[in-house]
Motif scaffolding. Structure first.
Motif, PDB file in Angstrom:
ATOM      1  N   GLY A 223      37.651   8.835 -44.745  1.00  0.00           N
ATOM      2  CA  GLY A 223      39.026   9.109 -44.373  1.00  0.00           C
ATOM      3  C   GLY A 223      39.218  10.349 -43.538  1.00  0.00           C
ATOM      4  N   GLY A 224      38.107  10.977 -43.106  1.00  0.00           N
ATOM      5  CA  GLY A 224      38.221  12.162 -42.269  1.00  0.00           C
ATOM      6  C   GLY A 224      37.514  13.361 -42.872  1.00  0.00           C
ATOM      7  N   ILE A 225      37.511  14.438 -42.124  1.00  0.00           N
ATOM      8  CA  ILE A 225      36.788  15.638 -42.537  1.00  0.00           C
ATOM      9  C   ILE A 225      37.397  16.244 -43.796  1.00  0.00           C
ATOM     10  CG2 ILE A 225      36.199  17.996 -41.849  1.00  0.00           C
ATOM     11  CD1 ILE A 225      36.087  16.953 -38.939  1.00  0.00           C
ATOM     12  N   ALA A 226      38.707  16.348 -43.853  1.00  0.00           N
ATOM     13  CA  ALA A 226      39.350  16.976 -45.014  1.00  0.00           C
ATOM     14  C   ALA A 226      39.075  16.184 -46.284  1.00  0.00           C
ATOM     15  CB  ALA A 226      40.853  17.101 -44.772  1.00  0.00           C
ATOM     16  N   GLY A 227      39.179  14.862 -46.199  1.00  0.00           N
ATOM     17  CA  GLY A 227      38.916  14.028 -47.370  1.00  0.00           C
ATOM     18  C   GLY A 227      37.471  14.123 -47.817  1.00  0.00           C
ATOM     19  N   ALA A 228      36.551  14.133 -46.849  1.00  0.00           N
ATOM     20  CA  ALA A 228      35.134  14.259 -47.185  1.00  0.00           C
ATOM     21  C   ALA A 228      34.852  15.595 -47.868  1.00  0.00           C
ATOM     22  CB  ALA A 228      34.293  14.107 -45.930  1.00  0.00           C
ATOM     23  N   LEU A 229      35.457  16.661 -47.371  1.00  0.00           N
ATOM     24  CA  LEU A 229      35.231  17.976 -47.976  1.00  0.00           C
ATOM     25  C   LEU A 229      35.760  18.032 -49.406  1.00  0.00           C
ATOM     26  CD1 LEU A 229      36.057  20.347 -44.971  1.00  0.00           C
ATOM     27  CD2 LEU A 229      33.811  19.917 -45.989  1.00  0.00           C
ATOM     28  N   ARG A 230      36.868  17.364 -49.675  1.00  0.00           N
ATOM     29  CA  ARG A 230      37.393  17.334 -51.046  1.00  0.00           C
ATOM     30  C   ARG A 230      36.420  16.636 -51.984  1.00  0.00           C
ATOM     31  NH1 ARG A 230      42.449  16.457 -48.389  1.00  0.00           N
ATOM     32  NH2 ARG A 230      42.237  14.196 -48.601  1.00  0.00           N
ATOM     33  N   ILE A 231      35.883  15.497 -51.540  1.00  0.00           N
ATOM     34  CA  ILE A 231      34.940  14.740 -52.365  1.00  0.00           C
ATOM     35  C   ILE A 231      33.673  15.557 -52.609  1.00  0.00           C
ATOM     36  CG2 ILE A 231      33.424  12.714 -52.370  1.00  0.00           C
ATOM     37  CD1 ILE A 231      35.756  11.265 -50.881  1.00  0.00           C
ATOM     38  N   ILE A 232      33.162  16.184 -51.548  1.00  0.00           N
ATOM     39  CA  ILE A 232      31.946  16.994 -51.665  1.00  0.00           C
ATOM     40  C   ILE A 232      32.156  18.141 -52.656  1.00  0.00           C
ATOM     41  CG2 ILE A 232      30.482  18.600 -50.392  1.00  0.00           C
ATOM     42  CD1 ILE A 232      30.933  16.708 -47.936  1.00  0.00           C
ATOM     43  N   LYS A 233      33.298  18.790 -52.570  1.00  0.00           N
ATOM     44  CA  LYS A 233      33.586  19.914 -53.463  1.00  0.00           C
ATOM     45  C   LYS A 233      33.596  19.461 -54.923  1.00  0.00           C
ATOM     46  CE  LYS A 233      37.030  23.530 -54.357  1.00  0.00           C
ATOM     47  NZ  LYS A 233      38.334  24.114 -53.928  1.00  0.00           N
ATOM     48  N   GLU A 234      34.197  18.296 -55.179  1.00  0.00           N
ATOM     49  CA  GLU A 234      34.302  17.816 -56.554  1.00  0.00           C
ATOM     50  C   GLU A 234      32.981  17.253 -57.060  1.00  0.00           C
ATOM     51  OE1 GLU A 234      37.835  15.566 -57.674  1.00  0.00           O
ATOM     52  OE2 GLU A 234      38.770  16.144 -55.792  1.00  0.00           O
ATOM     53  N   ALA A 235      32.185  16.674 -56.172  1.00  0.00           N
ATOM     54  CA  ALA A 235      30.915  16.087 -56.595  1.00  0.00           C
ATOM     55  C   ALA A 235      29.913  17.145 -57.030  1.00  0.00           C
ATOM     56  CB  ALA A 235      30.324  15.246 -55.472  1.00  0.00           C
ATOM     57  N   ARG A 236      29.956  18.315 -56.405  1.00  0.00           N
ATOM     58  CA  ARG A 236      29.068  19.425 -56.748  1.00  0.00           C
ATOM     59  C   ARG A 236      27.592  19.030 -56.624  1.00  0.00           C
ATOM     60  NH1 ARG A 236      32.077  22.187 -62.042  1.00  0.00           N
ATOM     61  NH2 ARG A 236      34.089  22.554 -61.008  1.00  0.00           N
ATOM     62  N   LEU A 237      27.285  18.271 -55.596  1.00  0.00           N
ATOM     63  CA  LEU A 237      25.907  17.875 -55.312  1.00  0.00           C
ATOM     64  C   LEU A 237      25.567  18.261 -53.875  1.00  0.00           C
ATOM     65  CD1 LEU A 237      25.768  14.273 -56.867  1.00  0.00           C
ATOM     66  CD2 LEU A 237      24.577  16.313 -57.719  1.00  0.00           C
ATOM     67  N   PRO A 238      24.305  18.530 -53.587  1.00  0.00           N
ATOM     68  CA  PRO A 238      23.913  18.797 -52.204  1.00  0.00           C
ATOM     69  C   PRO A 238      24.257  17.618 -51.307  1.00  0.00           C
ATOM     70  CG  PRO A 238      22.133  19.318 -53.728  1.00  0.00           C
ATOM     71  CD  PRO A 238      23.172  18.593 -54.517  1.00  0.00           C
ATOM     72  N   VAL A 239      24.459  17.885 -50.019  1.00  0.00           N
ATOM     73  CA  VAL A 239      24.995  16.882 -49.101  1.00  0.00           C
ATOM     74  C   VAL A 239      24.161  16.791 -47.827  1.00  0.00           C
ATOM     75  CG1 VAL A 239      27.026  16.186 -47.763  1.00  0.00           C
ATOM     76  CG2 VAL A 239      27.321  17.360 -49.943  1.00  0.00           C
ATOM     77  N   ILE A 240      23.962  15.560 -47.376  1.00  0.00           N
ATOM     78  CA  ILE A 240      23.491  15.283 -46.026  1.00  0.00           C
ATOM     79  C   ILE A 240      24.631  14.574 -45.306  1.00  0.00           C
ATOM     80  CG2 ILE A 240      21.875  13.969 -44.600  1.00  0.00           C
ATOM     81  CD1 ILE A 240      20.515  16.261 -46.002  1.00  0.00           C
ATOM     82  N   VAL A 241      25.047  15.069 -44.153  1.00  0.00           N
ATOM     83  CA  VAL A 241      26.094  14.401 -43.369  1.00  0.00           C
ATOM     84  C   VAL A 241      25.420  13.401 -42.437  1.00  0.00           C
ATOM     85  CG1 VAL A 241      27.959  14.703 -41.700  1.00  0.00           C
ATOM     86  CG2 VAL A 241      27.599  16.404 -43.511  1.00  0.00           C
ATOM     87  N   SER A 242      25.973  12.212 -42.374  1.00  0.00           N
ATOM     88  CA  SER A 242      25.367  11.163 -41.573  1.00  0.00           C
ATOM     89  C   SER A 242      26.433  10.458 -40.748  1.00  0.00           C
ATOM     90  CB  SER A 242      24.644  10.158 -42.490  1.00  0.00           C
ATOM     91  OG  SER A 242      23.855   9.258 -41.749  1.00  0.00           O
TER      92      SER A 242
END
Length: 337
Positions: A223-242
């Motif tokens: 859903g976009g950068i802001a939505g992705a950042l919210r999910i990443i923050k809550e997941a609390r797991l390392p991230v690879i952007v693809s």
């Protein structure tokens, strides 16, 4: 969204392109996309053809956000990227890797329909030999294995020194079971979740279930950068952007997401070098890796290239109809904020 475009504004700037792929990838040989021009620059809408309107509406929300809103402040000016190796014969691996100059990480597609585990082993072995012992090798099954198949496959592939296996099984429960089995057997392969995040009604379920060691985030499907950042923050797991085989415009959206991540969350080279898998692009300066990296930039559109890759009228109509349906699907929830 402070300055959300109307449907008419979207359609007025929409250009539909169809770009051949250099190698059949994800079952397609033509990548279709819609390119918009918003006040912040070019933006992209390119959900795969089989996705329904509800899922595709998230991709439209992402395009609207990127074209009409300023992205977050970056933490870095360049992003390391991985090479992406489709399900090609092992002998074709050097040619594929040559399209990703300087990349020391490679993601290898496995579990392709119609192929056998022996094909995957040969392909991964060829990548390891090409990169040498210091290169990083990842595999991506796109949920194509059962738990038993994934366990057997990763037992065979682990000796090649895998950084992780991306979405080896389809469901969160299967990922959790596989992760437990691998640990019990002493097979040191981390699990990354992609489809279990971006295609899920609850993208945080994988984190709550302890089903993955890291997640793969893609800006358009979330859903976009802001939505992705919210999910990443809550997941609390390392991230690879693809990416999802985007043009340089969609890749730029992914770069801005990766650049916005704090250092402790960005888990390594990102899957944003896939313009190299296309026969052309819509940008004056296509985002092709140099020394294994891409600069944080918004590409300038190449009007001649957009004309050259313009989709046929019937495909343009199909995409414009899809935009209308997806725009309507954003209601009554409304546009993202």
């Amino acid at each position: 969204m402070a300055t959300a475009p109307t449907l008419s504004e979207l359609l007025d700037t929409a250009r539909v392109v169809s770009i051949p792929t250099r190698t059949r990838f994800r079952g397609i040989s033509e990548r279709e996309a819609v390119i918009f021009t918003g006040p912040q620059g070019a933006s992209e809408f390119s959900p795969f053809l089989e996705y329904d309107d509800a899922e595709s509406a998230r991709w439209l929300a992402a395009a609207m956000e990127f074209g009409w809103e300023r992205p977050p402040l970056p933490h870095r000016k360049a992003i390391a990227v991985n090479a992406t190796v489709p399900a090609v014969p092992a002998g074709a691996v050097p040619e594929i890797l040559a399209r990703f100059p300087g990349c020391r990480t490679a993601k290898v597609k496995v579990a392709e329909r119609g192929q056998a585990l022996a094909d995957d082993v040969a392909r991964v072995q060829a990548v390891r030999e090409a990169l040498g012992p210091d290169g990083a090798v990842r595999v991506d099954a796109n949920g194509g294995w059962t738990v038993a198949e994934a366990f057997a496959a990763l037992a065979r592939l682990a000796p090649f020194g895998l950084e992780y296996a991306e979405q080896p099984c389809a469901s969160v429960a299967e990922l959790a079971e596989l992760r437990t089995l691998l640990a019990s057997a002493g097979i040191a392969v981390r699990i990354a979740a992609d489809e279990s995040v971006r295609k899920a009604e609850d993208p945080l379920a994988v984190a709550r279930a302890g089903a993955a060691d890291l997640i793969v985030a893609k800006a358009q499907p979330l859903g976009g950068i802001a939505g992705a950042l919210r999910i990443i923050k809550e997941a609390r797991l390392p991230v690879i952007v693809s990416s999802a085989l985007d043009t340089s415009v969609g890749i730029s959206m992914g770069l801005h997401l990766a650049a916005a991540l704090p250092n402790h969350l960005l888990a390594g080279a990102c899957g944003l070098g896939t313009v190299a898998l296309l026969e052309g692009d819509v940008a004056v300066a296509p985002l092709i890796p140099v020394d294994g990296k891409l600069p944080l930039t918004r590409p300038t559109l190449d009007s001649a290239a957009i004309d050259r890759f313009a989709a046929p009228p019937e495909r343009t109509r199909w995409w414009r109809d899809r935009i209308e349906r997806c725009y309507e699907a954003l209601d009554p929830v409304g546009l993202p904020s």
